[in-house]
Enzyme design. Structure first.
Site: not given
Length: 350
Positions: A243, A188, A222-223
């Site tokens: 994703d 991820d 993004e995280e």
């Protein structure tokens, strides 16, 4: 157009990506790797002030654009405190649980560029000393980094160049099994990043003309919630986040198909665009599952929250044990690659 998916090339790139440390906020090296790949492919791209990269392939329709995004930033940590015994307290970067990184080898990235090795452990690890070694709470107060240098106090640690605010990255432990599984931290979303780069490369090798100008947005925040919420070209009509699919009890997603998300914690994705993706899978016999991810957000949902007027959707490979020791299978990567190709080479919905 024939789908050309080079699995070995994709896995080789994925290995390079996951072995390049890139916790959110510390992504310069991995983004330089992305730029090198795009330079080699020969696709024009721009760099944003936040450090993202947006590559573009011109299509027949230059008025209605598509954008696909994947992210290279990962979970990680920062040095919160240098303890009196020389060990480190951490502050999380991204959403994970402390038990997911307990016992993991790590790197402390100092401001000078020096990297120091360590291990993330409970303070009360030794069962011969601590009666509560198995029951003590895994939390910010009890977790620490044991540094692999001869230090016994805070001054010794600082002499190594380590200071509060230094980034800490987790070892990925990348492995490909004979049965086709890919095991590693940070799949991820580096698995999807590798898939997008392989798609760009294969389209260039085929000399494909896309029906719509298409942007490939490799984001790097993004995280922490805002990776793909800016620098979206005004002509963009459809925005696809590529994703991971979330696997677990009550989930439809698995490690052998492409997972299409109908809804996550931000709400439903664009219904018609999601149906279009399902239709492409049905027409081209691509194995897929439709799913809802209860505790999840994406760059596409970040773009919607930022106010962009786009149709948004989300799909990608199914990833087991997300935000921990992750795993997927070549079948899922292949199905995701097939849907990516089907999507960018098909006409946009009316």
């Amino acid at each position: 157009m024939t789908v050309i998916f080079d699995g070995k090339r994709t896995i080789d790139l994925l290995k390079r990506l996951v072995e390049t440390p890139s916790p959110s906020g510390f992504t310069a090296k991995v983004m330089a790797l992305i730029a090198e790949e795009l330079d080699e492919i020969g696709v024009p791209y721009m760099k944003t002030n936040k450090g993202a990269v947006i590559a573009t392939i011109a299509g027949a329709d230059t008025k209605r654009h598509r954008l696909l995004t994947a992210h290279t930033d990962t979970l990680g940590a920062m040095v919160k405190e240098i303890k009196s015994d020389g060990r480190l307290k951490l502050s999380m970067v991204g959403g994970f649980k402390w038990n997911a990184v307990e016992g993991e080898y790590c790197r402390i990235h100092t401001a000078s560029g020096k990297e120091v090795r360590g291990t993330i452990l409970m303070h009360q690890t030794s069962v011969h000393v601590y009666q509560n070694a198995g029951t003590a709470e895994r939390n910010v107060d009890n977790m620490e980094v044991r540094i692999d240098e001869k230090v016994t106090d805070a001054n010794g640690t600082r002499a190594l160049g380590i200071e509060v605010g230094d980034f800490v990255s987790f070892d990925p432990r990348f492995e490909v099994t004979d049965s086709g599984f890919i095991k590693s931290r940070h799949l991820d979303d580096k698995a999807s990043t590798a898939l997008l780069l392989e798609l760009i490369r294969s389209l260039k090798e085929q000399g494909a003309e896309l029906p719509h100008t298409t942007h490939f947005y490799i984001s790097n925040n993004e995280e922490i919630g805002y990776g793909g919420n800016s620098n979206i070209p005004a002509e963009t009509v459809e925005y696809i986040a590529v994703d991971m699919g979330a696997i677990g009890d009550g989930q439809a997603s698995d490690e052998y198909t492409v997972s299409i998300c109908a809804k996550d914690s931000s709400g439903p994705y664009h219904y018609a665009l999601t149906q279009h993706l399902k239709g492409l899978c049905q027409q081209q016999k691509i194995p897929f599952k439709v799913d809802i991810y209860p505790y999840y957000g994406s760059d596409a949902s970040a773009a919607i929250r930022a106010g962009f007027d786009v149709r948004h959707a989300l799909f990608g490979p199914g990833i087991e044990s997300s935000h921990a020791l992750e795993r997927t299978h070549m079948d899922s990567l292949t199905a995701s690659a097939q849907l990516l190709h089907a999507y960018v080479t098909s006409a946009m919905m009316d």
